[in-house]
Enzyme design. Structure first.
Site, short mmCIF file in Angstrom:
data_model
loop_
_atom_site.label_atom_id
_atom_site.label_comp_id
_atom_site.label_asym_id
_atom_site.label_seq_id
_atom_site.Cartn_x
_atom_site.Cartn_y
_atom_site.Cartn_z
N LYS A 172 0.87 -1.18 0.00
CA LYS A 172 0.00 0.00 0.00
C LYS A 172 0.91 1.22 0.00
O LYS A 172 1.16 1.83 1.04
CB LYS A 172 -0.93 -0.04 1.21
C1 LIG Z 1 -6.44 -1.93 0.71
C2 LIG Z 1 -6.77 -2.49 -0.62
C3 LIG Z 1 -7.60 -3.61 -0.77
C4 LIG Z 1 -8.32 -4.24 0.39
O1 LIG Z 1 -7.44 -4.73 1.34
P1 LIG Z 1 -7.95 -5.01 2.82
O2 LIG Z 1 -6.75 -5.55 3.49
O3 LIG Z 1 -9.02 -6.00 2.72
O4 LIG Z 1 -8.42 -3.72 3.37
C5 LIG Z 1 -7.76 -4.13 -2.04
N1 LIG Z 1 -7.18 -3.58 -3.11
C6 LIG Z 1 -6.41 -2.49 -3.01
C7 LIG Z 1 -5.79 -1.90 -4.24
C8 LIG Z 1 -6.19 -1.91 -1.77
O5 LIG Z 1 -5.44 -0.82 -1.67
#
Ligand SMILES: *Cc1c(COP(=O)(O)O)cnc(C)c1O
Length: 319
Positions: A172
């Site tokens: 992320k």
């Molecule tokens: C954060 C995110 C998700 C979902 O992730 P979780 O861990 O379930 O919150 C899915 N795809 C992307 C691109 C993300 O940034």
């Protein structure tokens, strides 16, 4: 055939009210949690973040899967070769503190670490120590209550999900989200609630911030990880679905496979479990929130809200 209802604009324009923010080790009011305009991350997207939710449970507020989120934050930092000047334990405590001191029963929590204002060369290393903050605010359904009730309307974005040798999609990292923002803007311009991104070969990747699932009969298909973020919600949903007796398979899928599915839904910390009723103006199943999807959604909400103690190990109580 069902006719497609018109989407209304999503997202509000009101400013986030985050109360007290933990910033580099101190609790400060939102107005005082500020950064320099020469912050490296502001120019080049060199930040890492998490999205976490805390829920109101019978034993008070509880943070859902906190250790997994903190671990992923540090993994994202590792990809960027960013050194977070706090330990995972200190960040976990900061997250707890932000929920507690703001008096939230339930909230969305956003930890963020970024390259600071020590150099503006594209290479932030070695002299740009990371700064860290944790903010939290009350946030309801991400795509709106109507999207949950009636199902969200999706369009396939003309922006593809980036290949693994272009951007590190399992992290992320702030800069990655220009891709998501472009897709989301495109969806909104077309009157849709959310965008579906395909990978560069044209297979289904994910939503702008959600992983994708579909049902064919009683079998649940999870889109395989490939270039996608490995969602913690996705992992939780697979576990819950198996416990409910569904067969779960991971697969690669095409967009027309989704058109032909009985049910499609998106999952993520922000979106939780959101049914999809239309994709590219084609009704999915009957063009309403799917039955199995809503059953999974109920089970998921019970788990996060501490109403099913089978999943209590996923909760970190705030005390
Ligand atoms: C954060 C995110 C998700 C979902 O992730 P979780 O861990 O379930 O919150 C899915 N795809 C992307 C691109 C993300 O940034």
């Amino acid at each position: 055939m069902a006719t497609e209802p018109k989407a209304k604009n999503i997202g509000g324009d009101s400013r986030i009210k985050a109360g007290l923010i933990w910033m580099n080790g101190q609790m400060v009011p939102q107005e005082e949690a500020k950064v320099s305009v020469l912050t490296h991350a502001l120019h080049y997207g060199t930040s890492v973040f998490e999205g976490i939710r805390a829920y109101d449970t019978p034993k008070g507020p509880a943070i859902f899967r906190l250790p997994e989120h903190v671990e992923r934050l540090f993994h994202s930092a590792k990809v960027l070769m960013m050194e977070i000047p706090f330990t995972p334990q200190e960040i976990s405590q900061a997250i707890q503190q932000v929920v507690r001191e703001n008096g939230y029963k339930s909230c969305y929590i956003r930890p963020l670490a970024w390259m600071g204002a020590h150099t503006l060369g594209v290479n932030p290393l070695p002299n740009n120590p990371a700064e860290v903050m944790v903010a939290a605010w009350e946030w309801g359904t991400y795509l709106g209550d109507e999207a949950v009730r009636k199902g969200a309307r999706l369009i396939t974005s003309s922006w593809a999900r980036f290949p693994a040798n272009v951007m590190p999609g399992k992290a992320k990292i702030g800069g990655n989200y220009v891709n998501s923002a472009l897709a989301r803007i495109e969806a909104q311009q077309q009157g849709a609630d959310e965008a579906l991104l395909l990978d560069k070969e044209g297979f289904v990747a994910e939503g702008s911030g959600e992983n994708i699932f579909f049902f064919k009969g009683n079998t649940l298909y999870a889109i395989e990880h490939s270039v996608n973020l490995m969602g913690i919600t996705r992992d939780s949903v697979i576990a819950i679905a198996r416990d409910l007796g569904y067969e779960v398979r991971e697969c690669r899928a095409t967009r027309d496979q989704l058109y032909m599915a009985d049910e499609v839904f998106m999952v993520g910390t922000a979106a939780e479990i959101t049914p999809v009723s239309y994709l590219d103006h084609r009704a999915i199943g009957k063009g309403v929130a799917g039955e199995h999807t809503m059953r999974l959604r109920r089970a998921y909400l019970e788990a996060v809200q501490g109403q099913n103690l089978k999943y209590e190990a996923w909760l970190s109580y705030v005390n």
